[in-house]
Design a protein around this motif. Structure first.
Motif, mmCIF file in Angstrom:
data_model
loop_
_atom_site.group_PDB
_atom_site.id
_atom_site.type_symbol
_atom_site.label_atom_id
_atom_site.label_comp_id
_atom_site.label_asym_id
_atom_site.label_seq_id
_atom_site.Cartn_x
_atom_site.Cartn_y
_atom_site.Cartn_z
ATOM 1 N N LEU A 117 0.827 -1.206 0.000
ATOM 2 C CA LEU A 117 0.000 0.000 0.000
ATOM 3 C C LEU A 117 0.862 1.258 0.000
ATOM 4 N N LEU A 118 1.906 1.270 0.820
ATOM 5 C CA LEU A 118 2.755 2.462 0.908
ATOM 6 C C LEU A 118 3.561 2.662 -0.375
ATOM 7 N N SER A 119 4.073 1.579 -0.955
ATOM 8 C CA SER A 119 4.881 1.710 -2.169
ATOM 9 C C SER A 119 4.053 2.064 -3.395
ATOM 10 N N SER A 120 2.743 1.833 -3.326
ATOM 11 C CA SER A 120 1.887 2.155 -4.471
ATOM 12 C C SER A 120 1.416 3.607 -4.467
ATOM 13 N N ILE A 121 1.719 4.354 -3.389
ATOM 14 C CA ILE A 121 1.248 5.738 -3.298
ATOM 15 C C ILE A 121 1.738 6.612 -4.458
ATOM 16 N N PRO A 122 3.060 6.557 -4.840
ATOM 17 C CA PRO A 122 3.492 7.402 -5.968
ATOM 18 C C PRO A 122 2.712 7.149 -7.254
ATOM 19 N N MET A 123 2.475 5.872 -7.577
ATOM 20 C CA MET A 123 1.721 5.581 -8.792
ATOM 21 C C MET A 123 0.236 5.907 -8.634
ATOM 22 N N LEU A 124 -0.268 5.772 -7.401
ATOM 23 C CA LEU A 124 -1.663 6.151 -7.170
ATOM 24 C C LEU A 124 -1.861 7.653 -7.344
ATOM 25 N N ILE A 125 -0.828 8.436 -7.054
ATOM 26 C CA ILE A 125 -0.910 9.883 -7.296
ATOM 27 C C ILE A 125 -1.069 10.152 -8.790
ATOM 28 N N ASP A 126 -0.344 9.390 -9.623
ATOM 29 C CA ASP A 126 -0.513 9.533 -11.073
ATOM 30 C C ASP A 126 -1.939 9.180 -11.493
ATOM 31 N N VAL A 127 -2.475 8.109 -10.904
ATOM 32 C CA VAL A 127 -3.856 7.728 -11.218
ATOM 33 C C VAL A 127 -4.821 8.818 -10.756
ATOM 34 N N LEU A 128 -4.521 9.435 -9.605
ATOM 35 C CA LEU A 128 -5.371 10.520 -9.108
ATOM 36 C C LEU A 128 -5.390 11.693 -10.079
ATOM 37 N N PHE A 129 -4.219 12.054 -10.601
ATOM 38 C CA PHE A 129 -4.167 13.135 -11.582
ATOM 39 C C PHE A 129 -4.951 12.772 -12.854
#
Length: 431
Positions: A117-129
């Motif tokens: 979950l923690l390591s996926s945060i950077p890529m989840l930010i891209d998905v959020l954008f």
């Protein structure tokens, strides 16, 4: 296992606390009296670990493990409550809620899950954008189609009051879909001549970018979008269904599932790392000189394959055109359109164009409307020049080989036809 059981018992005693009951209640007394006992036991656990592994020196030192740092932080915060002068602060009691986090450090599988979950945060930010971008695009489109149309309601022809039989019905659509019943007329004015409100206390509307953004955000959660679709159908056309189907497929399903895929990919990667670590530990226990290296080619994740694909694609994109017939200015124009600053300039221009499109709203001032029309023409000239430079630099065949270039060219051609025809319906269609 004993520490895990201790953490579980601590959670049970924490659950006994009744915030609506006084401190002298039997359950609250039991919970409060158990807290010092658990604080002492957890402190002893920390002392034993520090004694066995050392505090800082060495690779296996207590502080070298991030999960041990979490345990130490929870233990130290637990003693803050018993510091003189701090017992009157009720907010300190919330520190107790951190103790169940110690369960994570006791379970390797939970560690893997939290790490994923923690390591996926950077890529989840891209998905959020990407998600925000989709909402912005559909919000602007919705404004072009339904701006000001939700003010049309079925009213009494004499009093211009909303009729109780049909409620706050939206009307005025083509094909007679939103037709009012007999003895009622469709109007956007009340008996005083003021404009009737939008449905749902004025929330459901596309009159400006803010309300449009909220409506699209709600629709992408798959809650209440059917009623909004019916309003667009009754006030505009039955073809509105296409808009909402595309929104739900791309925004409601694809983007949400993309976030799930990112987290799943990181979870699989974390599991692979755990298996490699276990294998290395087993081999190291049997052979002290054993060293394990990760073969990246054998454990390429989805993200690694994607990055490799993008890298290879970018190499192919930046290859010079292979056509043998070049005019003398084609090569300079080619390198111009492939320069990173050219792409950055176009991206900033698209962003500014989106901002100007979002500035449109219902009952817009004539001066602002004229300003936005002029800005739209300026943006159209810029995007037309971009398309022309790409055609000159890549050649017609090279330009058409890229599907995105074909899409950009189509938008530019439609915009030019719109301006030439003088229709501007809907206004602001640009690249």
């Amino acid at each position: 296992q004993g520490v895990t059981l201790l953490v579980f018992l601590n959670c049970v005693f924490l659950a006994l606390w009744q915030p609506t009951k006084p401190d002298d209640h039997i359950l609250n007394r039991i919970s409060n009296q158990a807290e010092p006992v658990f604080a002492v036991l957890f402190s002893l656990e920390v002392i034993i670990k520090v004694t066995a592994h050392g505090f800082y020196a060495g690779k296996t030192a207590y502080i070298r493990d991030s999960w041990n740092v979490l345990d130490l932080l929870v233990v130290l915060l637990a003693w803050v409550e018993y510091t003189p002068g701090m017992e009157s602060f009720l907010a300190i009691r919330t520190v107790r809620l951190l103790r169940p986090l110690r369960t994570v450090s006791r379970s390797p599988k939970l560690r893997v899950l939290v790490h994923a979950l923690l390591s996926s945060i950077p890529m989840l930010i891209d998905v959020l954008f990407l998600w925000i971008f989709v909402i912005i695009v559909f919000s602007v489109f919705g404004m072009q189609f339904w701006m000001g149309l939700f003010h049309e309601h079925c009213v009494d022809p004499e009093t211009h009051l909303l009729h109780t039989d049909q409620g706050n019905k939206v009307c005025g659509g083509a094909e007679g879909i939103g037709k009012c019943s007999e003895n009622l007329i469709c109007s956007d004015k009340d008996w005083t001549g003021a404009q009737l409100p939008n449905p749902n206390y004025g929330v459901s509307s596309f009159d400006n970018f803010g309300w449009s953004f909220i409506v699209i955000f709600q629709a992408m959660t798959l809650e209440g979008w059917v009623s909004i679709y019916k309003m667009t159908r009754d006030s505009y056309s039955g073809w509105s269904l296409i808009y909402w189907v595309v929104l739900q497929v791309f925004g409601g399903f694809f983007v949400v599932n993309l976030a799930t895929a990112v987290m799943f990919n990181q979870y699989v990667k974390a599991q692979e790392d755990m298996q490699i670590a276990k294998r290395a530990q087993r081999e190291r226990s049997t052979s002290p000189n054993f060293r394990i290296t990760k073969d990246a080619s054998k454990r390429k994740s989805f993200l690694a394959r994607y990055r490799s694909f993008v890298k290879d694609s970018m190499v192919n994109i930046f290859k010079e055109p292979s056509t043998s017939k070049k005019w003398k200015y084609q090569k300079p124009i080619y390198w111009l359109i492939k320069h990173q600053w050219f792409g950055h300039t176009v991206s900033v221009t698209i962003l500014l164009n989106t901002v100007f499109l979002a500035m449109e709203h219902h009952n817009m001032d004539s001066k602002l409307e004229e300003l936005l029309s002029i800005a739209n023409l300026i943006f159209l000239v810029i995007f037309t020049a971009e398309a022309a430079l790409k055609v000159l630099g890549l050649g017609i065949i090279g330009y058409l080989n890229d599907n995105w270039n074909m899409f950009d060219g189509f938008i530019v051609m439609v915009s030019l036809l719109e301006v030439a025809a003088g229709s501007m319906i809907p206004s602001g269609i640009s690249a």
